[in-house]
Design a protein around this motif. Structure first.
Motif, short mmCIF file in Angstrom:
data_model
loop_
_atom_site.label_atom_id
_atom_site.label_comp_id
_atom_site.label_asym_id
_atom_site.label_seq_id
_atom_site.Cartn_x
_atom_site.Cartn_y
_atom_site.Cartn_z
N LEU A 163 -5.59 11.39 -0.41
CA LEU A 163 -5.01 11.51 -1.75
C LEU A 163 -6.09 11.52 -2.82
N ASP A 164 -7.12 10.67 -2.66
CA ASP A 164 -8.21 10.66 -3.63
C ASP A 164 -8.96 11.98 -3.62
N THR A 165 -9.20 12.52 -2.41
CA THR A 165 -9.86 13.82 -2.32
C THR A 165 -9.02 14.91 -2.97
N SER A 166 -7.72 14.87 -2.73
CA SER A 166 -6.83 15.86 -3.35
C SER A 166 -6.82 15.69 -4.87
N ALA A 167 -6.84 14.42 -5.33
CA ALA A 167 -6.86 14.17 -6.77
C ALA A 167 -8.11 14.75 -7.41
N PRO A 184 0.81 -1.23 0.00
CA PRO A 184 0.00 0.00 0.00
C PRO A 184 0.84 1.27 0.00
N LEU A 185 1.95 1.26 0.74
CA LEU A 185 2.80 2.45 0.76
C LEU A 185 3.39 2.72 -0.62
N THR A 186 3.80 1.64 -1.30
CA THR A 186 4.31 1.80 -2.66
C THR A 186 3.23 2.32 -3.59
N ASP A 187 2.02 1.77 -3.41
CA ASP A 187 0.89 2.22 -4.22
C ASP A 187 0.57 3.69 -3.96
N LEU A 188 0.59 4.08 -2.69
CA LEU A 188 0.31 5.47 -2.35
C LEU A 188 1.40 6.39 -2.90
N ALA A 189 2.65 5.92 -2.86
CA ALA A 189 3.74 6.72 -3.43
C ALA A 189 3.54 6.90 -4.94
N GLU A 190 3.09 5.83 -5.62
CA GLU A 190 2.83 5.95 -7.06
C GLU A 190 1.67 6.92 -7.31
N THR A 191 0.65 6.87 -6.45
CA THR A 191 -0.47 7.80 -6.60
C THR A 191 0.00 9.25 -6.44
N ALA A 192 0.82 9.48 -5.41
CA ALA A 192 1.35 10.83 -5.21
C ALA A 192 2.20 11.27 -6.39
N GLU A 193 2.99 10.34 -6.94
CA GLU A 193 3.82 10.67 -8.10
C GLU A 193 2.94 11.00 -9.31
N ARG A 194 1.84 10.25 -9.47
CA ARG A 194 0.92 10.54 -10.56
C ARG A 194 0.29 11.92 -10.41
N LEU A 195 -0.05 12.28 -9.16
CA LEU A 195 -0.60 13.61 -8.93
C LEU A 195 0.41 14.68 -9.32
N GLY A 196 1.68 14.45 -8.95
CA GLY A 196 2.71 15.42 -9.28
C GLY A 196 2.99 15.52 -10.77
N SER A 197 2.72 14.43 -11.52
CA SER A 197 2.99 14.44 -12.95
C SER A 197 1.79 14.91 -13.77
N ARG A 220 -7.83 6.74 -7.40
CA ARG A 220 -7.72 5.30 -7.59
C ARG A 220 -8.74 4.53 -6.77
N ASP A 221 -9.27 5.16 -5.72
CA ASP A 221 -10.33 4.53 -4.91
C ASP A 221 -9.91 3.16 -4.40
N ARG A 222 -8.69 3.04 -3.94
CA ARG A 222 -8.21 1.77 -3.39
C ARG A 222 -8.11 1.89 -1.88
N ARG A 223 -8.54 0.82 -1.20
CA ARG A 223 -8.44 0.75 0.26
C ARG A 223 -7.73 -0.55 0.62
N TYR A 224 -7.06 -0.54 1.78
CA TYR A 224 -6.13 -1.63 2.10
C TYR A 224 -6.46 -2.34 3.41
#
Length: 414
Positions: free
Chosen positions: A190-194, A155-168, A174-178
């Protein structure tokens, strides 16, 4: 992170195993040895009882008398007063033996010796069992640590990828829960920010598209006005008149930009005032005159004059300019600008003699990216937004001939 989690959990398990297994091994070893000694003592007591019984019965005491009490690996020796030593079993070798001695009332001494081999073997089995249990516990701990590390690291890796996608610039949620409350909370934020970033990007792109579209026509008109000033540069009065009109166009251009920004940020921002509709129509006639003459088209005025309406002059001018441009690009023949009353409203109709709006489009012409011909499909959508934000209404009254109507509030003083 995975390695740290595995090492941490493995270290905890090793400490637990050491703290648990070492004392348990010592206790079990002592228990086994004491149990063996108790058995040797019990054998000595039983043999002495048999010997005392035979002495009291004046029976002979020999090895066969207590041979049944001798177990494998044990050696029993009986010393009787004034008699030879009587023994049974085979004397164990070595110095580390389990011994027990009992003296009876008749003076008989019973000595029992037993090898520690069985005891050592039992202790070894106990230690082996504890070792296997400890090894299994460590393996289970490693497997659990690896599973838990992956469960938390993924999940941390996934969240890091989500944050990187937001920055790019990819703000899709992504609506993923763990199943971990803390990580789910981060994912939710992150989803709200997206979603918020997506709305902001959409608004900015829409503003850029609207501004570029709405500024195109005023800039073209201003460019033509400047060309006319250049052509009549020798006539100061004409230059002054044309320059004044150009300045007015620049002011309206600034008003268009400001209005677009205001509409994007707060569509309900009240800026409506009472103004003379004829002045706005006159501006449109002056601005579109050169272009219409160049295209061989005519702008005809019909209906009411001297009407005072409620709205924003710049916004009304921009909406009318969009309708005139739409007729110029997609229509044909004379463009008629008609002013008529409608209840408490004033309706400004723009009509041309072209083929009209295709039936399959209808009111969809006000939707973004919808166009009957090769155009952007933005102009009419922006015009409707501007009209509604200004308290008016823009509608398509007729498909053929095409009639667009701008409804404006009528001033009470009119």
């Amino acid at each position: 992170m995975k390695r740290r989690m595995i090492n941490s959990l493995l270290g905890v398990v090793l400490v637990v195993v050491v703290v648990f297994c070492v004392p348990l091994a010592l206790v079990e070893k002592r228990t086994i040895v004491n149990s063996a000694r108790d058995r040797v003592d019990a054998t000595a007591v039983r043999v002495l009882a048999l010997v005392e019984s035979r002495i009291n019965a004046n029976e002979a005491v020999n090895g066969h008398s207590f041979e049944s009490q001798v177990t494998d690996g044990s050696y029993v020796e009986v010393q009787l007063p004034g008699q030879d030593v009587v023994s049974a079993g085979e004397r164990p070798a070595g110095n580390h033996l389990l011994k027990a001695a009992e003296r009876g009332s008749s003076g008989a001494i019973v000595t029992v010796e037993q090898s520690r081999e069985d005891v050592d073997h039992e202790v070894a089995n106990m230690l082996l069992l504890l070792g296997v249990v400890a090894l299994l516990a460590i393996q289970a701990a490693v497997a659990l640590a690896v599973w838990q590390a992956k469960r938390l690291a993924r999940p941390l890796t996934d969240l890091a990828e989500t944050a990187e996608r937001l920055g790019s610039g990819d703000p899709r949620p992504r609506d993923r829960r763990y199943g971990v409350p803390e990580l789910d909370r981060v994912a939710e934020v992150l989803d709200t920010s997206a979603e918020r970033i997506a709305r902001m990007l959409t608004a900015e792109r829409r503003l850029a598209a609207d501004a570029s579209h709405q500024l195109r026509t005023p800039l073209t008109a201003l460019s033509m006005r400047l060309e006319e000033i250049t052509a009549v540069a020798e006539d100061p009065e004409t230059v002054k008149e044309e320059a004044t009109i150009a300045l007015q166009q620049v002011e309206r251009l600034t008003d268009v930009v400001q209005r677009l920004l205001t509409t994007q940020r707060d569509p309900r921002s009240p800026t409506a005032v009472a103004f003379d509709l004829d002045e706005v129509i006159k501006q449109q006639v002056e601005e579109w005159g050169p272009t219409l003459r160049e295209k061989g088209r005519v702008l005809s005025l019909e209906g009411l004059h001297g009407v005072t309406v409620v709205g924003t002059p710049g916004t009304v001018a921009q909406v009318l300019a969009t309708l005139i441009e739409n007729s110029l690009m997609h229509g044909a023949g004379t463009i008629t600008l008609r002013v008529r009353p409608s209840g408490t409203s004033v309706v400004v109709e723009v009509q041309d003699q072209g083929q009209g709006v295709p039936p399959d489009l209808g009111n969809r012409v006000f939707e973004r990216a919808v166009s009957g011909r090769n155009s952007t499909g933005i102009g009419l959508a922006v015009a409707r937004d501007l009209a509604e934000a200004d308290g008016g209404r823009l509608e398509l009254l007729s498909l053929r001939p095409p009639v667009f109507a701008l409804f404006l509030g009528r001033s009470h003083a009119d």
